[in-house]
Scaffold this motif. Sequence first.
Motif, PDB file in Angstrom:
ATOM      1  N   ALA A 105       7.841   5.275  10.716  1.00 34.62           N
ATOM      2  CA  ALA A 105       6.466   5.688  10.209  1.00 34.62           C
ATOM      3  C   ALA A 105       6.279   7.164  10.138  1.00 34.62           C
ATOM      4  CB  ALA A 105       5.467   5.329  11.253  1.00 34.62           C
ATOM      5  N   THR A 106       5.556   7.467   8.848  1.00 34.63           N
ATOM      6  CA  THR A 106       5.194   8.890   8.616  1.00 34.63           C
ATOM      7  C   THR A 106       3.968   9.444   9.030  1.00 34.63           C
ATOM      8  OG1 THR A 106       4.523   8.194   6.206  1.00 34.63           O
ATOM      9  CG2 THR A 106       6.869   8.855   6.567  1.00 34.63           C
ATOM     10  N   LEU A 107       3.070   8.303   9.205  1.00 32.87           N
ATOM     11  CA  LEU A 107       1.649   8.556   9.841  1.00 32.87           C
ATOM     12  C   LEU A 107       1.348   7.528  10.749  1.00 32.87           C
ATOM     13  CD1 LEU A 107      -0.906  10.076   9.799  1.00 32.87           C
ATOM     14  CD2 LEU A 107      -1.863   8.700   7.634  1.00 32.87           C
ATOM     15  N   VAL A 108       1.035   7.952  11.977  1.00 37.85           N
ATOM     16  CA  VAL A 108       0.542   7.094  13.044  1.00 37.85           C
ATOM     17  C   VAL A 108      -1.000   7.272  13.283  1.00 37.85           C
ATOM     18  CG1 VAL A 108       0.722   6.288  15.259  1.00 37.85           C
ATOM     19  CG2 VAL A 108       2.811   7.077  13.957  1.00 37.85           C
ATOM     20  N   ARG A 109      -1.825   6.542  12.986  1.00 35.11           N
ATOM     21  CA  ARG A 109      -3.213   6.630  13.160  1.00 35.11           C
ATOM     22  C   ARG A 109      -3.749   5.482  14.499  1.00 35.11           C
ATOM     23  NH1 ARG A 109      -5.381   5.285   7.510  1.00 35.11           N
ATOM     24  NH2 ARG A 109      -3.314   4.331   7.112  1.00 35.11           N
ATOM     25  N   MET A 110      -4.450   6.204  15.593  1.00 36.51           N
ATOM     26  CA  MET A 110      -4.619   5.273  16.601  1.00 36.51           C
ATOM     27  C   MET A 110      -5.793   5.499  17.292  1.00 36.51           C
ATOM     28  SD  MET A 110      -1.282   5.262  18.885  1.00 36.51           S
ATOM     29  CE  MET A 110       0.407   4.428  18.846  1.00 36.51           C
ATOM     30  N   PHE A 111      -6.298   4.260  17.703  1.00 39.67           N
ATOM     31  CA  PHE A 111      -7.877   4.673  18.439  1.00 39.67           C
ATOM     32  C   PHE A 111      -7.692   3.834  19.732  1.00 39.67           C
ATOM     33  CE2 PHE A 111     -11.516   2.167  19.864  1.00 39.67           C
ATOM     34  CZ  PHE A 111     -12.437   3.217  20.115  1.00 39.67           C
ATOM     35  N   LEU A 209     -18.397  -0.100  17.488  1.00 38.27           N
ATOM     36  CA  LEU A 209     -17.692  -0.646  16.295  1.00 38.27           C
ATOM     37  C   LEU A 209     -16.296  -1.357  16.682  1.00 38.27           C
ATOM     38  CD1 LEU A 209     -17.188  -0.547  13.046  1.00 38.27           C
ATOM     39  CD2 LEU A 209     -16.252   1.815  13.503  1.00 38.27           C
ATOM     40  N   VAL A 210     -15.671  -0.858  17.438  1.00 43.15           N
ATOM     41  CA  VAL A 210     -14.430  -1.174  17.775  1.00 43.15           C
ATOM     42  C   VAL A 210     -14.209  -1.223  19.322  1.00 43.15           C
ATOM     43  CG1 VAL A 210     -11.821  -1.016  17.663  1.00 43.15           C
ATOM     44  CG2 VAL A 210     -13.426  -0.465  15.646  1.00 43.15           C
ATOM     45  N   VAL A 211     -13.954  -2.300  20.098  1.00 46.52           N
ATOM     46  CA  VAL A 211     -13.838  -2.163  21.680  1.00 46.52           C
ATOM     47  C   VAL A 211     -12.333  -2.283  22.263  1.00 46.52           C
ATOM     48  CG1 VAL A 211     -16.274  -2.867  21.715  1.00 46.52           C
ATOM     49  CG2 VAL A 211     -14.547  -4.734  21.792  1.00 46.52           C
ATOM     50  N   SER A 212     -11.464  -2.530  21.212  1.00 42.88           N
ATOM     51  CA  SER A 212     -10.285  -2.674  21.891  1.00 42.88           C
ATOM     52  C   SER A 212      -9.406  -1.679  21.050  1.00 42.88           C
ATOM     53  CB  SER A 212      -9.561  -4.145  21.260  1.00 42.88           C
ATOM     54  OG  SER A 212      -9.824  -4.436  20.048  1.00 42.88           O
ATOM     55  N   PRO A 213      -8.047  -1.357  21.692  1.00 41.17           N
ATOM     56  CA  PRO A 213      -7.194  -0.173  20.926  1.00 41.17           C
ATOM     57  C   PRO A 213      -6.653  -0.871  19.883  1.00 41.17           C
ATOM     58  CG  PRO A 213      -6.891  -0.257  23.458  1.00 41.17           C
ATOM     59  CD  PRO A 213      -7.856  -1.647  22.829  1.00 41.17           C
ATOM     60  N   PHE A 214      -6.626  -0.062  18.764  1.00 43.47           N
ATOM     61  CA  PHE A 214      -5.403  -0.771  17.461  1.00 43.47           C
ATOM     62  C   PHE A 214      -4.978   0.787  16.845  1.00 43.47           C
ATOM     63  CE2 PHE A 214      -9.416   0.659  15.213  1.00 43.47           C
ATOM     64  CZ  PHE A 214      -8.983   0.918  14.088  1.00 43.47           C
ATOM     65  N   GLY A 215      -4.136   0.572  15.928  1.00 43.19           N
ATOM     66  CA  GLY A 215      -3.485   1.591  15.183  1.00 43.19           C
ATOM     67  C   GLY A 215      -2.933   0.926  14.096  1.00 43.19           C
ATOM     68  N   LEU A 216      -2.745   1.968  12.911  1.00 39.30           N
ATOM     69  CA  LEU A 216      -2.318   2.003  11.572  1.00 39.30           C
ATOM     70  C   LEU A 216      -0.933   2.651  11.599  1.00 39.30           C
ATOM     71  CD1 LEU A 216      -5.588   2.213  10.229  1.00 39.30           C
ATOM     72  CD2 LEU A 216      -4.164   0.354   9.258  1.00 39.30           C
ATOM     73  N   LEU A 217       0.127   2.045  10.955  1.00 40.96           N
ATOM     74  CA  LEU A 217       1.332   2.736  10.690  1.00 40.96           C
ATOM     75  C   LEU A 217       1.481   2.891   9.109  1.00 40.96           C
ATOM     76  CD1 LEU A 217       3.733   1.117  13.052  1.00 40.96           C
ATOM     77  CD2 LEU A 217       2.500   3.189  13.437  1.00 40.96           C
ATOM     78  N   SER A 218       1.780   4.162   8.350  1.00 41.62           N
ATOM     79  CA  SER A 218       1.996   4.280   7.089  1.00 41.62           C
ATOM     80  C   SER A 218       3.319   4.762   7.004  1.00 41.62           C
ATOM     81  CB  SER A 218       0.928   5.274   6.636  1.00 41.62           C
ATOM     82  OG  SER A 218      -0.186   4.897   6.910  1.00 41.62           O
ATOM     83  N   PHE A 219       3.884   4.479   5.936  1.00 44.01           N
ATOM     84  CA  PHE A 219       5.514   4.793   5.637  1.00 44.01           C
ATOM     85  C   PHE A 219       5.511   5.459   4.111  1.00 44.01           C
ATOM     86  CE2 PHE A 219       4.677   0.845   7.939  1.00 44.01           C
ATOM     87  CZ  PHE A 219       5.466   1.022   8.881  1.00 44.01           C
ATOM     88  N   PRO A 240      -2.940  -7.936   3.614  1.00 40.16           N
ATOM     89  CA  PRO A 240      -3.602  -6.882   2.898  1.00 40.16           C
ATOM     90  C   PRO A 240      -5.120  -6.930   3.368  1.00 40.16           C
ATOM     91  CG  PRO A 240      -2.094  -7.993   1.375  1.00 40.16           C
ATOM     92  CD  PRO A 240      -2.035  -8.695   2.644  1.00 40.16           C
ATOM     93  N   ASP A 241      -5.983  -8.141   3.654  1.00 46.17           N
ATOM     94  CA  ASP A 241      -7.088  -8.147   4.114  1.00 46.17           C
ATOM     95  C   ASP A 241      -6.994  -7.605   5.469  1.00 46.17           C
ATOM     96  OD1 ASP A 241      -7.846  -9.311   1.436  1.00 46.17           O
ATOM     97  OD2 ASP A 241      -8.032 -11.219   2.265  1.00 46.17           O
ATOM     98  N   ASP A 242      -6.205  -7.784   6.237  1.00 44.27           N
ATOM     99  CA  ASP A 242      -6.336  -7.367   7.574  1.00 44.27           C
ATOM    100  C   ASP A 242      -6.103  -6.053   7.538  1.00 44.27           C
ATOM    101  OD1 ASP A 242      -6.885  -9.942   8.847  1.00 44.27           O
ATOM    102  OD2 ASP A 242      -4.514 -10.099   8.873  1.00 44.27           O
ATOM    103  N   VAL A 243      -5.264  -5.443   6.994  1.00 50.38           N
ATOM    104  CA  VAL A 243      -4.829  -4.075   6.963  1.00 50.38           C
ATOM    105  C   VAL A 243      -6.174  -3.235   6.344  1.00 50.38           C
ATOM    106  CG1 VAL A 243      -3.232  -1.962   5.765  1.00 50.38           C
ATOM    107  CG2 VAL A 243      -2.565  -4.149   6.821  1.00 50.38           C
ATOM    108  N   ALA A 244      -6.807  -3.871   5.258  1.00 53.90           N
ATOM    109  CA  ALA A 244      -7.976  -3.117   4.633  1.00 53.90           C
ATOM    110  C   ALA A 244      -9.117  -3.112   5.566  1.00 53.90           C
ATOM    111  CB  ALA A 244      -8.295  -3.952   3.515  1.00 53.90           C
ATOM    112  N   GLU A 245      -9.404  -3.964   6.384  1.00 57.06           N
ATOM    113  CA  GLU A 245     -10.565  -4.059   7.343  1.00 57.06           C
ATOM    114  C   GLU A 245     -10.235  -3.057   8.517  1.00 57.06           C
ATOM    115  OE1 GLU A 245     -12.786  -7.225  10.263  1.00 57.06           O
ATOM    116  OE2 GLU A 245     -11.344  -8.021   8.891  1.00 57.06           O
ATOM    117  N   ALA A 246      -8.953  -2.845   8.698  1.00 57.13           N
ATOM    118  CA  ALA A 246      -8.360  -2.068  10.098  1.00 57.13           C
ATOM    119  C   ALA A 246      -8.816  -0.612   9.411  1.00 57.13           C
ATOM    120  CB  ALA A 246      -7.261  -2.343  10.315  1.00 57.13           C
ATOM    121  N   GLN A 247      -8.493  -0.463   8.110  1.00 61.10           N
ATOM    122  CA  GLN A 247      -8.548   1.058   7.513  1.00 61.10           C
ATOM    123  C   GLN A 247      -9.915   1.235   7.541  1.00 61.10           C
ATOM    124  OE1 GLN A 247      -6.392   0.323   3.860  1.00 61.10           O
ATOM    125  NE2 GLN A 247      -4.600   1.305   4.674  1.00 61.10           N
ATOM    126  N   GLU A 248     -10.749   0.273   7.010  1.00 64.41           N
ATOM    127  CA  GLU A 248     -12.173   0.767   6.973  1.00 64.41           C
ATOM    128  C   GLU A 248     -12.946   1.250   8.471  1.00 64.41           C
ATOM    129  OE1 GLU A 248     -16.498  -1.330   5.237  1.00 64.41           O
ATOM    130  OE2 GLU A 248     -14.549  -2.388   5.054  1.00 64.41           O
TER     131      GLU A 248
END
Length: 276
Positions: A105-111, A209-219, A240-248
């Motif tokens: 990954a080049t970008l790691v986004r986490m909550f 809005l979100v009660v569980s940890p999650f993250g997004l990886l970009s390349f 794609p739909d799951d990724v779009a929902e997580a990004q939002e």
Amino acid sequence: MTIETVSDDASDPSASPLKHFGNEVKLERERLGLSRADLGKEAHCGYSLVAKIESGDRVPPLSFAEACDRVFPHSNGRFVRLWPLVIRYAYPPWFRPYVELEQKATLVRMFNPKLLPGIVQTRDYAEAVLRTARPTNLEDLVTARIERQRILSRDDNPARLWLVLNEAALRNPVGESQLMRAQLDHLRELAETPRHRVQIVPERKVNNLVVSPFGLLSFNEGADVVHVDGFPRGYVLAEPDDVAEAQEAYDLLVAMAAPPDETAELIQSIAKDCYS
């Protein structure tokens, strides 16, 4: 999280990558006539750790593999080349695909709402968190978790980190006050590193809005993926739909959080209030 073996004979050097690595270390050390204490001195570790690595009972940190290549003539980088396979088997099978993606990954986004995620944990914080499950291989779990953090400091295209945390994650005591002060100091250093972003959702804002940890990886190439942390295991989503929902959801968390330039001051305030 356990080290996998594929043989019933624990002394068989082909039983696992870990056993093979340890056996190769032992062969090279004995060929040179070095004691375990001598090798430990070169690798900045003790006799006991060398013995456990050689017997395949401990996962070696990358620094140990680098020391072996430095000490053993004609290794030509063999131990550093073996190390990624060894560390891979320190993770459970379900987590390995995520770790392999994270390394690219080049970008790691986490909550995270309650804890600091593993990629920013200090060794003591990680040990305290992992110890709660009473694992038999605690040292290996800590080593594997800390080694993941190398993606943030690697020489070749280090990954950028964008971390959003509920304020509760900083106020949640993990271990003693000294441990938490060190952990918050580390988090503040990351927040002040120009290529990273750390944002805190203040307690005064109710984050349902979100009660569980999650993250997004970009390349550099390829679509983003989502990792959802959970019990007893997490999972990776690439639809794609799951990724779009997580990004939002992540964008909304960023909007809810305090600006990045306020993070360091907030961390210092929490450290003083809770852990002084």
